[in-house]
Design an enzyme around this catalytic site. Structure first.
Site, PDB file in Angstrom:
ATOM      1  N   CYS A  29       0.848  -1.198   0.000  1.00 22.30           N
ATOM      2  CA  CYS A  29       0.000   0.000   0.000  1.00 22.30           C
ATOM      3  C   CYS A  29       0.884   1.248   0.000  1.00 22.30           C
ATOM      4  O   CYS A  29       1.520   1.560   1.013  1.00 22.30           O
ATOM      5  CB  CYS A  29      -0.916  -0.034   1.222  1.00 22.30           C
ATOM      6  SG  CYS A  29      -1.765   1.506   1.580  1.00 22.30           S
ATOM      7  N   CYS A  32       0.179   3.833   2.699  1.00 17.34           N
ATOM      8  CA  CYS A  32       0.586   3.286   4.005  1.00 17.34           C
ATOM      9  C   CYS A  32       2.083   3.451   4.209  1.00 17.34           C
ATOM     10  O   CYS A  32       2.530   3.880   5.282  1.00 17.34           O
ATOM     11  CB  CYS A  32       0.245   1.796   4.097  1.00 17.34           C
ATOM     12  SG  CYS A  32      -1.489   1.387   3.922  1.00 17.34           S
TER      13      CYS A  32
END
Length: 108
Positions: A29, A32
């Site tokens: 991600c 993230c």
């Protein structure tokens, strides 16, 4: 450095009643990974007052299923053993936004 939450330790830490901030993330991600340094900085700044850490949904899944994490990054806030639903954050966040939410958590 942010705390490393696992299925084996997360319930006990939440149940302690102390303020807890959990960042649900994964290595694949992009947002993230971009937020990771911010989470680490905030964890250091609030050390001793709030447990700030990361929960990798690739390695663990019980908590993400329990709280119905549908997108990442998602950040949940806990105090007195309960999730504070009004403070939930989804998507990439600025350090200022995260700190503001933590201050609200501490004020409860």
């Amino acid at each position: 450095m942010a705390f490393h939450f696992t299925d084996a330790n997360v319930k006990e830490i939440i149940a302690s009643g102390e303020p807890v901030v959990i960042d649900f993330w994964a290595t694949w991600c992009g947002p993230c990974v971009n937020m990771s340094p911010t989470i680490d900085e905030v964890a250091k700044e609030y050390e001793g007052r709030v447990t700030v850490g990361k929960y990798n949904i690739e390695e663990e899944n019980d908590l993400s299923m329990e709280y119905r994490i549908m997108s990442i990054p998602t950040i949940l806030f806990f105090k007195n053993g309960e999730q504070i639903r009004d403070l939930r954050l989804a998507g990439s966040q600025s350090k200022a936004t995260l700190e503001a939410q933590i201050e609200k958590l501490l004020a409860l």
